[in-house]
Design an enzyme around this catalytic site. Structure first.
Site, PDB file in Angstrom:
ATOM      1  N   ASP A 189       0.785  -1.032  -0.021  1.00 47.47           N
ATOM      2  CA  ASP A 189      -0.119   0.006   0.024  1.00 47.47           C
ATOM      3  C   ASP A 189       0.723   1.264  -0.125  1.00 47.47           C
ATOM      4  O   ASP A 189       1.660   1.385   0.739  1.00 47.47           O
ATOM      5  CB  ASP A 189      -0.718   0.021   1.323  1.00 47.47           C
ATOM      6  CG  ASP A 189      -2.015   1.005   1.197  1.00 47.47           C
ATOM      7  OD1 ASP A 189      -1.601   2.346   1.139  1.00 47.47           O
ATOM      8  OD2 ASP A 189      -3.196   0.973   1.194  1.00 47.47           O
ATOM      9  N   ASN A 197      -1.860  13.204  -3.242  1.00 47.74           N
ATOM     10  CA  ASN A 197      -3.115  13.766  -3.991  1.00 47.74           C
ATOM     11  C   ASN A 197      -3.436  15.105  -3.443  1.00 47.74           C
ATOM     12  O   ASN A 197      -3.624  16.111  -4.299  1.00 47.74           O
ATOM     13  CB  ASN A 197      -4.448  12.930  -3.856  1.00 47.74           C
ATOM     14  CG  ASN A 197      -4.407  11.900  -4.816  1.00 47.74           C
ATOM     15  OD1 ASN A 197      -3.724  11.518  -5.893  1.00 47.74           O
ATOM     16  ND2 ASN A 197      -5.095  10.737  -4.628  1.00 47.74           N
ATOM     17  N   ASP A 206      -2.227   9.905  -9.702  1.00 42.03           N
ATOM     18  CA  ASP A 206      -2.254   8.844 -11.124  1.00 42.03           C
ATOM     19  C   ASP A 206      -0.817   8.403 -11.523  1.00 42.03           C
ATOM     20  O   ASP A 206      -0.510   7.098 -11.777  1.00 42.03           O
ATOM     21  CB  ASP A 206      -3.062   9.323 -12.177  1.00 42.03           C
ATOM     22  CG  ASP A 206      -4.526   9.531 -11.703  1.00 42.03           C
ATOM     23  OD1 ASP A 206      -4.990   8.895 -10.658  1.00 42.03           O
ATOM     24  OD2 ASP A 206      -5.291  10.006 -12.418  1.00 42.03           O
ATOM     25  N   GLU A 232      -4.743   2.395  -3.970  1.00 45.03           N
ATOM     26  CA  GLU A 232      -3.227   2.492  -4.012  1.00 45.03           C
ATOM     27  C   GLU A 232      -2.656   1.158  -3.448  1.00 45.03           C
ATOM     28  O   GLU A 232      -1.433   1.058  -3.070  1.00 45.03           O
ATOM     29  CB  GLU A 232      -2.611   3.689  -3.273  1.00 45.03           C
ATOM     30  CG  GLU A 232      -3.102   3.619  -1.530  1.00 45.03           C
ATOM     31  CD  GLU A 232      -4.228   4.283  -1.365  1.00 45.03           C
ATOM     32  OE1 GLU A 232      -4.523   4.642  -0.307  1.00 45.03           O
ATOM     33  OE2 GLU A 232      -4.939   4.527  -2.128  1.00 45.03           O
TER      34      GLU A 232
END
Length: 318
Positions: A189, A197, A206, A232
């Site tokens: 993860d 973000n 992304d 993720e």
């Protein structure tokens, strides 16, 4: 105007035809007609020789005589249809013109037939029909394969998607249990992904996921495979690997990711991940399940994050 076989060019290689006939003179006559029509011809003297050549190469079309020793044309058609990987268009040459013979030939797997002696315009016309059918069949097969690939691929990162993971991993577990093999899985993860973000924007987020997936791909064996589990989170499946060796592989991946900064335009920052590893020390036991394996991997990721992130935790299966 549609192209004819003689329109072949370096950009469009000649079509390969396997010509099967036990009679040398007849074989040479038909081969000459085919070559004049722009085809590349490979010859076989009987059905068994033809099957061997079909195993070794790609022949979109085959012309075979009916009457041959060892294996006649009808038996050859049946054998080709029973084991073919890609479709081969088959024309059966015969002097038998009774309707029951023609029906028997078509029922054996032939696509078309020609009554001997072969007339060149009819031969070329029948081959043009075969070319259209083979082209359509191969384009449909390619489209189906592409649709299948897209259905099991994560569109952002290019690795397998969760659907593939949930379908394929149970098969891997069952196969390993059946044959007494080893298997392990790694879940990872991306650390602080929400912060990435929020700080750099979702487009950069992304790009981080794509970069992360590529980093995973470059750090695993060709026999291992990767799936995006969600958001993720990613899962790496390691066939023929016990949990101890999977832990070593996970540590290699952790370092590999943490030691190379993510770069995009004028942005550069470090990305790390938390890892959970699970599997079996020895062979996979009967009754092992995907749910148990994923639960242990997930518990490992949770423990790694609780302990400070950017680390691995191994949760061995019972």
């Amino acid at each position: 105007m549609p192209a004819t076989p003689s329109d072949n060019s370096p950009a469009q290689p000649a079509w390969r035809i396997l010509l099967v006939d036990d009679e040398p003179t007849q074989r040479l006559i038909v081969a000459r007609l085919l070559k004049r029509g722009g085809y590349e011809v490979e010859m076989a003297a009987n059905g068994r020789e033809a099957l061997a050549k079909l195993e070794q190469g790609d022949f979109p079309m085959m012309i075979t005589d009916w009457e041959m020793p060892e294996m006649d044309g009808v038996a050859l058609c049946r054998a080709v249809r029973a084991k073919e990987r890609g479709y081969t268009y088959i024309i059966l040459l015969t002097s038998r013109d009774a309707i029951e013979h023609l029906v028997a030939g078509l029922q054996s797997g032939a696509d078309d037939y020609l009554i001997k002696p072969v007339v060149e315009p009819e031969l070329i016309a029948r081959l043009n029909t075969g070319r259209r059918i083979v082209t359509l069949e191969r384009s449909l097969r390619a489209a189906n394969e592409e649709n299948r690939r897209l259905s099991i691929t994560d569109p952002l990162t290019g690795v397998h998607n969760r659907r593939f993971l949930m379908e394929q991993l149970p098969r891997e577990i069952d196969r390993a249990a059946r044959y007494g093999r080893q298997l392990a899985a790694i879940m990872c993860d991306v650390d602080f992904f929400k912060r990435i973000n929020d700080t750099h924007g979702h487009l950069t987020g992304d790009e981080v996921l794509k970069w992360f997936a590529n980093a995973l791909k470059s750090g695993v064996r060709t026999s291992d495979w990767i799936a995006r589990y969600g958001g993720e989170e990613f899962v790496i499946v390691l066939p023929e690997t016990n949990v101890g060796n999977a832990s070593t592989a996970a540590e290699h991946l952790r370092k590999h990711i943490a030691e190379q900064p993510f770069k995009l335009a004028d942005q550069e920052f470090t990305v790390s991940a938390s890892f959970g590893v699970s599997g079996w020390q020895d062979k996979v036991p009967q009754g092992a399940t995907l749910d148990s394996l994923m639960a242990r991997c997930d518990a490992g990721v949770y423990a790694s994050k609780a302990a400070g992130r950017n680390r691995i935790t191994t949760e061995s299966q019972d």
